[in-house]
Design a protein around this motif. Structure first.
Motif, PDB file in Angstrom:
ATOM      1  N   PHE A 182      -6.350 108.125  -0.880  1.00 25.49           N
ATOM      2  CA  PHE A 182      -7.407 108.639  -0.006  1.00 25.49           C
ATOM      3  C   PHE A 182      -8.263 107.482   0.515  1.00 25.49           C
ATOM      4  N   ARG A 206     -14.136 110.593  -0.829  1.00 24.78           N
ATOM      5  CA  ARG A 206     -12.815 110.575  -0.213  1.00 24.78           C
ATOM      6  C   ARG A 206     -12.896 111.001   1.263  1.00 24.78           C
ATOM      7  N   GLY A 207     -11.941 110.476   2.033  1.00 20.60           N
ATOM      8  CA  GLY A 207     -11.907 110.807   3.449  1.00 20.60           C
ATOM      9  C   GLY A 207     -13.001 110.117   4.238  1.00 20.60           C
ATOM     10  N   SER A 228     -15.326 113.200   4.771  1.00 20.47           N
ATOM     11  CA  SER A 228     -14.862 114.568   4.459  1.00 20.47           C
ATOM     12  C   SER A 228     -15.281 114.875   3.030  1.00 20.47           C
ATOM     13  N   GLY A 232     -11.748 115.619   1.358  1.00 19.50           N
ATOM     14  CA  GLY A 232     -11.141 114.319   1.590  1.00 19.50           C
ATOM     15  C   GLY A 232     -10.108 114.337   2.694  1.00 19.50           C
ATOM     16  N   SER A 233      -9.924 115.492   3.328  1.00 15.53           N
ATOM     17  CA  SER A 233      -8.906 115.650   4.367  1.00 15.53           C
ATOM     18  C   SER A 233      -9.482 115.299   5.734  1.00 15.53           C
ATOM     19  N   TRP A 234      -8.654 114.666   6.565  1.00 16.42           N
ATOM     20  CA  TRP A 234      -9.072 114.306   7.909  1.00 16.42           C
ATOM     21  C   TRP A 234      -9.477 115.523   8.717  1.00 16.42           C
ATOM     22  N   ALA A 237     -13.173 116.186   8.623  1.00 18.19           N
ATOM     23  CA  ALA A 237     -14.065 115.043   8.836  1.00 18.19           C
ATOM     24  C   ALA A 237     -15.263 115.417   9.696  1.00 18.19           C
TER      25      ALA A 237
END
Length: 409
Positions: A182, A206-207, A228, A232-234, A237
């Motif tokens: 990440f 994360r992210g 994020s 942590g995911s795009w 964001a």
């Protein structure tokens, strides 16, 4: 000046596009004539045909502007505007041989004799190999970046932007990876002898990525990117703004971005002399349609999201240069002639990109900087395309520079 993130060049100094703005008359002097600022292409030294990309521009003064970029082999080049013409200057250290496309650069100068150039060379094995070149007393020196606590876990380290304040004070921002891959926001500081990683409130979030940094002074530094926080995911964001006060970094709250407008990120930041902070980037226009401009302004107490400039979707917002609350330029591109967008305090006005617009050529802006409302520079590249449909690829890429000023080149 950022104290703040390409065949032969087109030498078309006579083609201009007018844009009118007013200049204040000096005290106790005759009334000055209104300035008619014009965008013009600035002739560049001829280079061998090839692929030239990753351009960056840094305006030290109206008579000292530095331009840098790289060739497809990984070699870097630099040029300098002296107030009359652009000439080639000493080349930075050679980087690694290229393996994939996507070269990124960033530069900043504290003075004509002190500055930094980041060269990020993407590879298939890691996120990128950073070459950090230090300009000091008329020569370039390759300088090691900070060594992380866990070099194995931090294999993917990408420095994306640098700002130089003095010989013993510079900052660089970007991303690093955790053990699970990440991205984490990265901040490094130069103290005159070495680069070190600096802790900040989002260092374990994360992210997170930081795309740009700019400085007003050693105690007033701004960095922007995305974070994020939950996943942590795009896809989740949202904008991230951070500030350094000379002692520590803090996260500056930004307006909440609705879920349907995510992902949203900030890619460039500029601060005016009166303390107005401009941050620009991109957000979702609709599900699966990323690429609508996101433009915000901070007056020291609250953020204001500015109206959409109306340039469509699926574009790339390159950067912002703000001279005042009611005088800012944003550069956006989608491969067609670049959008030079001017905010006059009330609405957006679009200025035409100077020079000819030729068939089967793409125009890609890469950076913007300036020293005042009538001295603004934009670096770009002209891609001559070949093929058809999805097989259309650039055959040559030529550097190009546009300048907004009141005088003729």
């Amino acid at each position: 000046m950022r104290t703040k993130t390409l065949v032969a060049a087109l030498a078309v100094g006579a083609l201009v596009v007018p844009l009118t703005s007013a200049m204040s008359a000096p005290a106790a002097a005759p009334q000055a004539r209104p300035c008619t600022a014009q965008w013009q292409l600035v002739p560049l030294p001829e280079q061998a045909p090839g692929v030239v990309e990753g351009q960056t521009v840094s305006a030290i003064s109206p008579r000292d502007v530095r331009i840098a970029g790289t060739a497809s082999t990984g070699s870097a080049w630099t040029m300098r505007w002296d107030g009359r013409a652009v000439t080639e200057t000493a080349a930075p250290p050679q980087g690694p041989l290229r393996t994939i496309d996507g070269m990124r650069t960033s530069s900043s100068y504290a003075s004509p004799d002190e500055g930094w150039l980041l060269l990020n060379y993407p590879t298939r094995l890691t996120g990128g190999i950073d070459t950090v070149a230090h300009w000091q007393n008329g020569r370039w020196t390759q300088t090691p970046t900070a060594v992380p606590d866990d070099p194995v876990a931090d294999l993917e380290i990408d420095l994306l932007s640098v700002v130089s304040l003095a010989a013993d004070d510079a900052w660089a921002v970007g991303t690093r990876s955790d053990a699970d891959g990440f991205p984490l926001g990265l901040i490094e500081h130069w103290n005159g002898s070495e680069w070190t990683i600096v802790d900040h409130p989002e260092s374990t979030a994360r992210g997170t990525a930081l795309h740009d940094v700019t400085a007003v002074s050693p105690t007033d530094i701004w960095a922007v990117g995305e974070v994020s926080p939950e996943t942590g995911s795009w896809t989740d964001a949202r904008p991230l703004v951070m500030h350094y006060d000379g002692t520590s970094w803090t996260t500056i709250p930004t307006p909440e971005v609705p879920k349907e407008q995510r992902p949203a990120q900030l890619r460039s930041v500029s601060v005016t002399d009166d303390g107005q902070v401009w941050a620009v980037g991109l957000r979702n226009a609709a599900e699966g349609v990323f690429g609508t401009p996101l433009i915000m302004r901070y007056d020291g107490s609250a953020w204001q999201q500015l109206p959409d400039p109306g340039v469509g979707t699926r574009i790339n917002v390159v950067g912002v240069y703000a001279a005042a609350k009611d005088d800012a330029w944003v550069v956006a591109t989608d491969g067609s002639p670049n959008a030079l967008l001017h905010w006059d305090g009330t609405s957006w006005q679009r200025a035409e990109w100077p020079g000819p617009k030729l068939y089967r050529q793409r125009y890609i802006a890469t950076d913007i900087d300036g020293t005042g409302p009538n001295d603004i520079w934009v670096s770009a590249s002209v891609q001559r395309m070949d093929g058809a449909g999805e097989g259309l690829v650039p055959v040559t890429v030529t550097p190009q520079v546009a300048h907004l000023s009141c005088g003729k080149k």
